[in-house]
Design a protein around this motif. Structure first.
Motif, PDB file in Angstrom:
ATOM      1  N   UNK A 156      -1.115  13.132   3.051  1.00 63.23           N
ATOM      2  CA  UNK A 156      -0.177  12.636   2.178  1.00 63.23           C
ATOM      3  C   UNK A 156       0.882  12.031   2.388  1.00 63.23           C
ATOM      4  N   UNK A 157       1.165  12.456   3.750  1.00 63.95           N
ATOM      5  CA  UNK A 157       2.003  11.441   4.326  1.00 63.95           C
ATOM      6  C   UNK A 157       1.452   9.889   4.586  1.00 63.95           C
ATOM      7  N   UNK A 158       0.471   9.382   4.837  1.00 69.71           N
ATOM      8  CA  UNK A 158       0.097   8.401   4.187  1.00 69.71           C
ATOM      9  C   UNK A 158       0.009   7.631   2.993  1.00 69.71           C
ATOM     10  N   UNK A 159      -0.507   8.595   2.339  1.00 72.29           N
ATOM     11  CA  UNK A 159      -0.704   8.364   0.640  1.00 72.29           C
ATOM     12  C   UNK A 159       0.648   7.971  -0.382  1.00 72.29           C
ATOM     13  N   UNK A 160       2.026   8.731   0.818  1.00 71.80           N
ATOM     14  CA  UNK A 160       3.064   8.422  -0.037  1.00 71.80           C
ATOM     15  C   UNK A 160       3.545   6.968   0.884  1.00 71.80           C
ATOM     16  N   UNK A 161       3.577   6.498   1.791  1.00 76.18           N
ATOM     17  CA  UNK A 161       4.031   5.834   2.519  1.00 76.18           C
ATOM     18  C   UNK A 161       3.458   4.446   1.356  1.00 76.18           C
ATOM     19  N   UNK A 162       1.734   4.347   1.513  1.00 76.38           N
ATOM     20  CA  UNK A 162       1.379   3.368   0.742  1.00 76.38           C
ATOM     21  C   UNK A 162       1.918   2.742  -0.717  1.00 76.38           C
ATOM     22  N   UNK A 163       2.180   4.369  -1.612  1.00 77.06           N
ATOM     23  CA  UNK A 163       2.627   4.250  -2.239  1.00 77.06           C
ATOM     24  C   UNK A 163       4.075   3.453  -2.470  1.00 77.06           C
ATOM     25  N   UNK A 164       4.590   3.912  -1.687  1.00 78.14           N
ATOM     26  CA  UNK A 164       6.152   3.582  -1.792  1.00 78.14           C
ATOM     27  C   UNK A 164       6.556   1.931  -1.092  1.00 78.14           C
ATOM     28  N   UNK A 165       4.997   1.754  -0.321  1.00 78.25           N
ATOM     29  CA  UNK A 165       5.182   0.167   0.204  1.00 78.25           C
ATOM     30  C   UNK A 165       4.768  -1.019  -1.071  1.00 78.25           C
ATOM     31  N   UNK A 166       3.917  -0.363  -1.692  1.00 85.31           N
ATOM     32  CA  UNK A 166       3.527  -0.999  -3.031  1.00 85.31           C
ATOM     33  C   UNK A 166       4.467  -1.538  -3.816  1.00 85.31           C
ATOM     34  N   UNK A 167       4.822   0.213  -3.989  1.00 87.01           N
ATOM     35  CA  UNK A 167       6.380  -0.078  -5.102  1.00 87.01           C
ATOM     36  C   UNK A 167       7.797  -0.740  -4.768  1.00 87.01           C
ATOM     37  N   UNK A 168       7.877  -1.158  -3.725  1.00 90.56           N
ATOM     38  CA  UNK A 168       8.560  -2.038  -3.010  1.00 90.56           C
ATOM     39  C   UNK A 168       8.340  -2.898  -3.074  1.00 90.56           C
TER      40      UNK A 168
END
Length: 154
Positions: free
Chosen positions: A69-81
């Motif tokens: 979940x942490x990796x998924x959320x980090x990727x999601x936030x990176x793409x959103x940024x």
């Protein structure tokens, strides 16, 4: 001279900031749903895993799940940024992911029939927010935030 105090965010369209805010809310909701599902909503994930794999196995599985979940959320936030910074590819990725979340949720909604209705609604919230975050990215003012593709002269 740039002192680092200027804000690039002031030039972003409101729609991009709205998509960013919806994405942050979706991410927070995703984490909240995971925590509620693991520790609060009966039968909890921890209880079910403990029953099947024992206490040690359950904890190992939850640590692994939390890590994913942490990796998924980090990727999601990176793409959103990157979307917020004006990268068109990131907008496309968020669009595909938002649509996929929504389609999966619609296809899965109420399939097991054992969860209370309120939990189904709460569980769907991150997916609905992720899909809603896509809409402002395509509004006219927001489109100008993303560089147009180079077009060949006809």
């Amino acid at each position: 001279m740039n002192t680092g105090t200027s804000s690039a965010g002031a030039r972003r369209p409101r729609q991009i900031e709205a998509a960013w805010a919806l994405t942050l809310t979706a991410v927070a909701a995703e984490v909240l749903v995971w925590v509620l599902g693991v520790f609060v909503v009966a039968p909890t994930g921890l209880d079910e895993l403990t029953e099947h794999a024992g206490r040690s196995g359950a904890i190992t599985q939850l640590v692994l799940s939390g890590g994913v979940l942490a990796v998924f959320v980090a990727g999601w936030l990176a793409v959103a940024a990157r979307m917020r910074a004006g990268r068109g590819w990131a907008r496309a990725v968020l669009t595909v992911v938002g649509a996929a979340f929504l389609l999966i949720r619609v296809g899965d909604f109420g399939m097991d029939g054992i969860d209370p209705v309120w939990w189904g609604v709460v569980n769907a919230l991150p997916d609905l927010l992720a899909a809603a975050a896509v809409v402002p990215m395509y509004l006219p003012e927001a489109r100008a935030h993303f560089p147009a593709r180079l077009r060949r002269a006809a």
